[in-house]
Design a protein around this motif. Sequence first.
Motif, PDB file in Angstrom:
ATOM      1  N   ARG A 325       7.201  10.330  17.354  1.00  0.00           N
ATOM      2  CA  ARG A 325       6.297  10.582  16.224  1.00  0.00           C
ATOM      3  C   ARG A 325       5.152   9.569  16.199  1.00  0.00           C
ATOM      4  O   ARG A 325       4.004   9.919  15.878  1.00  0.00           O
ATOM      5  N   LYS A 326       5.447   8.328  16.540  1.00  0.00           N
ATOM      6  CA  LYS A 326       4.392   7.314  16.588  1.00  0.00           C
ATOM      7  C   LYS A 326       3.390   7.617  17.706  1.00  0.00           C
ATOM      8  O   LYS A 326       2.175   7.404  17.545  1.00  0.00           O
ATOM      9  N   LEU A 327       3.887   8.103  18.813  1.00  0.00           N
ATOM     10  CA  LEU A 327       2.980   8.481  19.898  1.00  0.00           C
ATOM     11  C   LEU A 327       2.109   9.669  19.501  1.00  0.00           C
ATOM     12  O   LEU A 327       0.921   9.733  19.835  1.00  0.00           O
ATOM     13  N   ASP A 328       2.690  10.602  18.761  1.00  0.00           N
ATOM     14  CA  ASP A 328       1.894  11.723  18.238  1.00  0.00           C
ATOM     15  C   ASP A 328       0.822  11.212  17.281  1.00  0.00           C
ATOM     16  O   ASP A 328      -0.300  11.744  17.231  1.00  0.00           O
ATOM     17  N   GLU A 329       1.166  10.174  16.526  1.00  0.00           N
ATOM     18  CA  GLU A 329       0.176   9.583  15.629  1.00  0.00           C
ATOM     19  C   GLU A 329      -0.981   8.974  16.420  1.00  0.00           C
ATOM     20  O   GLU A 329      -2.157   9.109  16.047  1.00  0.00           O
ATOM     21  N   ALA A 330      -0.655   8.306  17.524  1.00  0.00           N
ATOM     22  CA  ALA A 330      -1.700   7.757  18.381  1.00  0.00           C
ATOM     23  C   ALA A 330      -2.593   8.867  18.931  1.00  0.00           C
ATOM     24  O   ALA A 330      -3.814   8.700  19.050  1.00  0.00           O
ATOM     25  N   GLU A 331      -1.990  10.006  19.245  1.00  0.00           N
ATOM     26  CA  GLU A 331      -2.784  11.136  19.733  1.00  0.00           C
ATOM     27  C   GLU A 331      -3.743  11.644  18.660  1.00  0.00           C
ATOM     28  O   GLU A 331      -4.907  11.977  18.947  1.00  0.00           O
ATOM     29  N   ARG A 332      -3.278  11.708  17.429  1.00  0.00           N
ATOM     30  CA  ARG A 332      -4.169  12.155  16.346  1.00  0.00           C
ATOM     31  C   ARG A 332      -5.349  11.197  16.176  1.00  0.00           C
ATOM     32  O   ARG A 332      -6.491  11.628  15.958  1.00  0.00           O
ATOM     33  N   VAL A 333      -5.069   9.898  16.291  1.00  0.00           N
ATOM     34  CA  VAL A 333      -6.153   8.919  16.197  1.00  0.00           C
ATOM     35  C   VAL A 333      -7.140   9.112  17.346  1.00  0.00           C
ATOM     36  O   VAL A 333      -8.365   9.081  17.152  1.00  0.00           O
ATOM     37  N   ALA A 334      -6.622   9.316  18.545  1.00  0.00           N
ATOM     38  CA  ALA A 334      -7.484   9.485  19.714  1.00  0.00           C
ATOM     39  C   ALA A 334      -8.347  10.737  19.603  1.00  0.00           C
ATOM     40  O   ALA A 334      -9.521  10.732  19.985  1.00  0.00           O
ATOM     41  N   ARG A 335      -7.783  11.827  19.082  1.00  0.00           N
ATOM     42  CA  ARG A 335      -8.565  13.059  18.948  1.00  0.00           C
ATOM     43  C   ARG A 335      -9.634  12.913  17.855  1.00  0.00           C
ATOM     44  O   ARG A 335     -10.700  13.534  17.933  1.00  0.00           O
ATOM     45  N   ALA A 336      -9.360  12.074  16.859  1.00  0.00           N
ATOM     46  CA  ALA A 336     -10.332  11.888  15.782  1.00  0.00           C
ATOM     47  C   ALA A 336     -11.421  10.894  16.146  1.00  0.00           C
ATOM     48  O   ALA A 336     -12.586  11.070  15.750  1.00  0.00           O
ATOM     49  N   THR A 337     -11.064   9.849  16.898  1.00  0.00           N
ATOM     50  CA  THR A 337     -12.024   8.771  17.174  1.00  0.00           C
ATOM     51  C   THR A 337     -12.404   8.655  18.646  1.00  0.00           C
ATOM     52  O   THR A 337     -13.315   7.900  18.977  1.00  0.00           O
ATOM     53  N   GLY A 338     -11.701   9.362  19.516  1.00  0.00           N
ATOM     54  CA  GLY A 338     -11.983   9.287  20.946  1.00  0.00           C
ATOM     55  C   GLY A 338     -10.980   8.464  21.720  1.00  0.00           C
ATOM     56  O   GLY A 338     -10.784   8.679  22.917  1.00  0.00           O
ATOM     57  N   SER A 339     -10.325   7.494  21.062  1.00  0.00           N
ATOM     58  CA  SER A 339      -9.377   6.648  21.781  1.00  0.00           C
ATOM     59  C   SER A 339      -8.382   6.023  20.820  1.00  0.00           C
ATOM     60  O   SER A 339      -8.606   5.971  19.606  1.00  0.00           O
TER      61      SER A 339
END
Length: 381
Positions: A325-339
């Motif tokens: 779930r934490k890794l999925d959270e990192a993915e959401r951040v990356a899709r919103a900000t680029g990285s």
Amino acid sequence: MLDFGDREIDRPIGQGPRRRSPRDPGSRRVAIGAAAAAVVLFGLSVLATLHDDGLRSPPPLVVATPTSEPEPQVPAAETPRASGPSITRIEPRSDTDSPSVVTIRDPAGLSRNAATAHLPDPDLVEPSDYGPLPRRSADGGRPFDAYARPWSGARGARIAIVVGGLGLSQTGTQRAIEVLPAEVTLAFAPAGNSLDRWMQTARRKGHELLMQVPLEPFDYPNVDPGRGTLTVDADPMTFREDLQWTLGRMTNYTGIMNYMGARFVADTGAMQALMRELADRGLGYLDDGSSARSIADTQAASAGVPFAAASVAIDTVRERGDILRKLDEAERVARATGSAIAIGAGFDVTIDAVSAWISEARLRGIEIVGYSALANDPERR
């Protein structure tokens, strides 16, 4: 009267029927026809022989010669680089131009060949009593560039995953290097054992490396990060000796990452001293994001040090589902900000979860990159 059938009774005995002469016109027509038929048959047979119907000539066989061991997943035929990657930009000159911005990276300037990735660049090494220390080369080349893991340069969601605490457990370190994909950045604890050997193995596998530096937390020394801890009140000589002991524990890393240090990272004088040293040596800094009071970003910018901060700590709860779930959270951040940057420790559950998650993330278009690819680098602006 006897009946002799078709036999000519008046023909002399012993003579057969009269044969036609070869010069007879009828005979010539028969011979010509037979010859023509033979020519036609011969031609058809030649055409049939030359025609490739896929049956007479089987497709060529391709024989692959097996090798004893597959090479690590790192770019081939790459050479050391002394500074940042070569980039060519093609930009539109006006609103009417059709080409969009294109970034081209020179593959020859990205990283080192797998066969030599474990060898420190002699121009980037300073001999010392504490071992080989990283330094800038005479022409300004940095370890931050020379040992960075290459990436595609493409736009899209990018995530750096950093797994730290390596070197303390021999079996855990070996498993992390063997199981984790090469895109994962590995961070080593200076108190670990056989760091040079693990460095060589990890670099051959294609990993980018960081050195963890113990920094003073609040309530020190009751809370002790270990030998070589940098403290706020240390005199310059002690500070330098402790830092050099840590930096000399291994080579071929792109930067450092704090281990603890809530008090240290909030102190202006201490952080200025650390950042000056990193700038002189051509190293980057990764903030683990554990302290909201950290001033590492501003101090790194002032000193010209490449800087990045972790977005998510993935294994504060050591359970597979929570890590995913934490890794999925990192993915959401990356899709919103680029990285985004996700950090964890070398626990078995973390290693397994990260490996499984990366396999699926690639299919969703996520690119896993080294820490250095996401650092804010004043020298690349």
